[in-house]
Design an enzyme around this catalytic site. Sequence first.
Site, short mmCIF file in Angstrom:
data_model
loop_
_atom_site.label_atom_id
_atom_site.label_comp_id
_atom_site.label_asym_id
_atom_site.label_seq_id
_atom_site.Cartn_x
_atom_site.Cartn_y
_atom_site.Cartn_z
N HIS A 112 10.08 29.58 20.43
CA HIS A 112 10.82 28.36 20.13
C HIS A 112 11.65 28.47 18.86
O HIS A 112 12.53 27.65 18.61
CB HIS A 112 9.89 27.13 20.07
CG HIS A 112 9.02 27.05 18.86
ND1 HIS A 112 7.69 27.41 18.85
CD2 HIS A 112 9.28 26.60 17.60
CE1 HIS A 112 7.18 27.19 17.66
NE2 HIS A 112 8.12 26.71 16.88
N ASP A 149 4.58 31.56 24.04
CA ASP A 149 5.56 31.20 23.02
C ASP A 149 5.75 32.32 22.01
O ASP A 149 5.96 32.08 20.82
CB ASP A 149 5.18 29.90 22.31
CG ASP A 149 6.33 29.32 21.49
OD1 ASP A 149 7.48 29.40 21.96
OD2 ASP A 149 6.08 28.82 20.37
N GLY A 224 9.37 25.65 10.01
CA GLY A 224 9.84 26.80 9.24
C GLY A 224 8.75 27.83 9.06
O GLY A 224 9.01 29.01 8.84
N ASN A 225 7.48 27.38 9.15
CA ASN A 225 6.35 28.31 9.16
C ASN A 225 6.17 28.97 10.52
O ASN A 225 5.48 30.00 10.62
CB ASN A 225 5.04 27.60 8.80
CG ASN A 225 4.83 27.43 7.31
OD1 ASN A 225 4.91 26.33 6.78
ND2 ASN A 225 4.56 28.53 6.64
N SER A 226 6.76 28.37 11.56
CA SER A 226 6.59 28.90 12.91
C SER A 226 6.96 30.38 12.97
O SER A 226 8.03 30.78 12.51
CB SER A 226 7.45 28.12 13.91
OG SER A 226 6.98 26.82 14.08
N LEU A 283 -5.33 36.32 40.35
CA LEU A 283 -6.42 36.34 41.32
C LEU A 283 -6.35 35.19 42.32
O LEU A 283 -7.13 35.14 43.26
CB LEU A 283 -7.77 36.28 40.59
CG LEU A 283 -8.09 37.44 39.64
CD1 LEU A 283 -9.43 37.19 38.95
CD2 LEU A 283 -8.11 38.76 40.39
N GLY A 284 -5.47 34.23 42.11
CA GLY A 284 -5.40 33.08 42.99
C GLY A 284 -6.53 32.10 42.72
O GLY A 284 -6.92 31.33 43.62
N LEU A 287 -9.07 27.84 37.06
CA LEU A 287 -10.28 27.47 36.33
C LEU A 287 -10.12 26.09 35.70
O LEU A 287 -9.02 25.69 35.30
CB LEU A 287 -10.56 28.49 35.22
CG LEU A 287 -10.73 29.94 35.66
CD1 LEU A 287 -10.95 30.83 34.45
CD2 LEU A 287 -11.90 30.08 36.63
#
Length: 294
Positions: A112, A149, A224-226, A283-284, A287
């Site tokens: 992002h 991300d 800005g830390n992202s 695996l289809g 969970l």
Amino acid sequence: MKIYLLLFVLFFFINCGKLFAGDVVDQDIAMATSISKVFSRVAEKSFPSIVVIENLQSSRANQKQQLPPEFEYFFGKPNQIKPPESNGKPFPVGCGSGVIVRSNGYIVTNNHVIEGAEFLRVKLQDGTVFDNYLDKDAVKIVGVDQQSDLVVLKIKEDGRTYKALSFTNSDDVSVGDWAIAIGAPFNYDYTLTVGVVSQKGRHNIFKNRIVESYIQTDASINPGNSGGPLLTIKGEMMGINNFIANGGGNAGSAGIGFAISSNIVKNISDQIINDGRVNRPWLGIVLSDLSASD
């Protein structure tokens, strides 16, 4: 005579008490000073491995900084950014951080941070700038993994060996450990904040992410830390800072920040660097958490 002896004993204990108290204060100051020196050494060690990334767009591009819809819950809705007088040149509409993970210039950051960019500008601590508006080979996108991300960038090799930041095993991180965040919050480059690991293994936060394991911290994290690192007291990366929780209010720190755990970051970045993509077996099987009625 007994009175003098009693006065002597009282004088002795009073002064010993003062001496002992003074020693305790001196020891406390010495201990606090040594801890602060550790933070200074972490900064000195890690700063050369951390970069500032600017998302550049031209006046013809969408001038509203975009975030995935689910991020608005955490950051609030992004404000409209008024473009400067750029004379057709691209200008930064967003700023984030990144980490050099290979000595030949591979960088990991959040997707992002660069999403929607026409061009990218990467700045090193020593002032070196890589701008692919000026040189198309200066910064390249190696691969993107939207589900985590994460994205890997590659800056142009200029004959030097870049200092890569080492990973720690995030499974070994414990609640209460020191946590050090470094990045460019609100465009204040190379800002260091300190806190602790508030919790680990946070998941089921984003609907479109298959694998989630976030480290929660109270170290101050802001826009800005992202993409910047969350570090251990040894200066090793335990995670990549990803988002903050504030209930959709102002886009500022409320003491609840989250980092993608380093084991996930390392696995995904290694796959992107080695194969150009992330391979996930299917695996289809879906969970879900069990309820009391199950």
